[in-house]
Design an enzyme around this catalytic site. Structure first.
Site, PDB file in Angstrom:
ATOM      1  CG  ASP A   1      -6.841  -9.791   3.355  1.00 45.24           C
ATOM      2  OD1 ASP A   1      -5.679  -9.656   3.558  1.00 45.24           O
ATOM      3  OD2 ASP A   1      -7.140 -10.045   4.076  1.00 45.24           O
TER       4      ASP A   1
ATOM      5  CG  ASN B   1      -0.222   0.090   2.353  1.00 47.78           C
ATOM      6  OD1 ASN B   1       0.586   0.688   2.936  1.00 47.78           O
ATOM      7  ND2 ASN B   1      -1.092  -0.710   3.329  1.00 47.78           N
ATOM      8  NE  ARG B   2       0.178   7.352   0.537  1.00 43.20           N
ATOM      9  CZ  ARG B   2       0.917   7.925   1.273  1.00 43.20           C
ATOM     10  NH1 ARG B   2       1.764   8.652   0.499  1.00 43.20           N
ATOM     11  NH2 ARG B   2       0.828   8.512   2.652  1.00 43.20           N
ATOM     12  CE  LYS B   3       2.256   3.316   8.377  1.00 45.61           C
ATOM     13  NZ  LYS B   3       2.877   2.560   8.481  1.00 45.61           N
TER      14      LYS B   3
END
EC number: 2.7.1.167
Length: 494
Positions: free
Chosen positions: A279, A209-211
């Site tokens: 998921d 994800n971006r983080k």
């Protein structure tokens, strides 16, 4: 250039024959729903009056559930403790027919369990309680995991590593798995948690994800271009073919090692719960790529699956029917949803229409090769009522009526062509020689046939008239006949 319509049915059929080997950290997800109406007198904390609870297979187990829900088979390898939560997970997985689970038991650690307390009224998470031991598996358990994984790689079309940093995917487990998969030519998708992406070296696709991407690359990763700029070095480090960065409401950005980056905006949806959306994305990518689909197709599938998942409450799986409704254009679905396969569905639609005061009309036929004569009759029929139901003879029925060399098109093809017509509201396939049973069930206000019939020749006229309806005969367009068209195509006459 417009995006081509995805041949969803062909892709779904291909997915049904594929197997995904999913490896990762399974957990027991429990959601306790209730109302919050007061603050505890014992401490400044809200009191939730629990009303119901739900238990789901979470973590990497939810990836496996999504793989199965999307129509593929899944072999799942994970780690549990010798406790009630582990036994609940084993039992829940055993009930999933498309999942073959291989659970390694480590008595020295608890099964990861997360309990979320949710305000029913506001759909807000109030508190989460975790039971876990987020430490790498011991050397002995590592060996057991590797021994459990390696024999199944040859059986799978693709390998998916779902890393929740709870101890299953150690550097050693990852290395053995990726190396074995590459030797057998199997693609590997990794949903990473470690910031050291070198341990995933050789994977086909990484899906942070971006983080996670920002932390791993030490970049802001706040625009598609900044993601592209930061991807070059880490792709070389990880020796992967592509990186997909998921960005929630800002969509997804795929950066292939060779080729142009692709950014897909998120679907506009009302977000209810983001639990498990990652998921679902991983599962949709895995089943798509397992069929040999290209990046664009896999990305569109994943984006649509994410949109469905976040619209649900709790750790949700996404099925093919839900995905199809999300991904295909409305006009396509409008036609497909007109085809009624269950009589209960027909009954429910009739109740709704009649409660609205709608006049329901009915006509029927084989409609083997749709021609202008058919279209004229159907258009005229629709003008005689508010909602038009077309009864369609099944293949077996057509053979009995027209001969063993008919129909030219099977019943599904004929139904789809009829359903695409604006004049038609529902298509119902019937297996009998006449539609009398269907007419008796519908009791239409208008029974419509071509003007080459007389009122007395129209099957069901007595039933309709007894119920207060009427028979409508419409003019036919001369010079058009399916039988004549078939003979002409076969060179059997003019």
């Amino acid at each position: 250039m417009p995006t081509p319509i995805l041949d969803f049915d062909a892709l779904a059929q291909a997915i049904s024959g594929r197997t995904v080997l999913c490896i990762g950290d399974i957990m027991l997800d429990e959601f306790v729903y209730g109302e919050v109406s007061r603050i505890s007198p014992e401490a400044p904390a809200p009191v939730i009056a629990a009303q119901r609870s739900e238990i789901h297979i979470g973590g990497a187990g939810n990836v496996a559930r999504n793989v199965a829900a999307l129509g593929a088979r899944c072999i799942f390898v994970g780690l549990v403790g010798a406790d009630d939560a582990g036994r609940q997970l084993a039992s829940a997985l055993a009930e999933q027919g498309a999942i073959e689970s291989v659970l390694v038991c480590d008595p020295s650690r608890p099964t990861t369990r997360k309990v979320r307390f949710v305000s029913e009224h506001f759909s807000t998470h109030m508190l989460r309680a975790d039971w876990e031991q987020a430490q790498p598996a011991s050397d002995t358990i590592e060996t057991k995991l590797i021994d459990a994984i390696l024999p199944h790689i040859a059986r799978a079309d693709i390998v998916l590593l779902s890393d929740y940093a709870k101890g299953v995917l150690t550097a050693r487990v990852i290395r053995h798995t990726i190396d074995a998969a590459r030797k057998l030519g199997k693609p590997v998708i990794v949903d990473p948690k470690s910031l050291n992406w070198a341990i995933y070296r050789g994977a086909t696709l990484l899906t942070p994800n971006r983080k996670e991407f920002s932390e791993a690359t030490r970049s802001r990763a706040d625009t598609p271009q900044s993601i592209v700029d930061a991807s070059e070095d880490v792709m070389r480090l990880a020796d992967c073919q592509a990186i997909l960065v998921t960005q929630g409401e800002h969509g997804m950005t795929l950066v292939p090692r060779n080729g142009e980056a692709v950014h897909v905006p998120a679907y506009p949806v009302k977000v209810r719960d983001v639990s498990g959306a990652g998921d679902t994305v991983a599962a949709a990518l895995a089943v798509s790529l397992a069929t040999g689909a290209n990046w664009d197709t896999a990305l569109r599938m994943a984006s649509a699956a994410a949109a469905v998942a976040v619209g649900k409450q709790g750790t949700a799986s996404v099925g093919t029917a839900e995905l199809k409704r999300r991904i295909l254009p409305h006009a396509y679905l409008a036609a497909e949803e007109k085809i009624v396969l269950e009589r209960d569905t027909l009954d429910a639609q009739l109740v709704e229409w009649k409660s609205q005061g709608q006049r329901v009309g009915f006509t029927n036929g084989c409609f083997d090769i749709l021609h202008p004569g058919h279209v004229k009759v159907l258009t005229a029929a629709r003008s005689a009522c508010d909602r038009l139901i077309v009864g369609l003879n099944s293949d077996a029925s057509v053979r009995r009526l027209k001969g063993t060399d008919r129909p030219v098109q099977d019943e599904r093809a004929r139904a789809e062509v009829l359903a695409a017509l604006e004049a038609v509201d529902l298509v119902v396939i019937f297996d009998e020689d006449t539609p009398i049973d269907l007419i008796s069930r519908i009791k239409p206000s208008a029974l419509i046939k071509g003007g080459d019939y007389t009122r007395e020749q129209v099957v069901g006229h007595e039933v309709v008239e007894a119920a207060g309806g009427n028979v409508v005969l419409v003019d036919i367009l001369q010079g058009f006949s399916t039988t004549a068209l078939v003979h002409r195509a076969r060179g059997e006459g003019k």
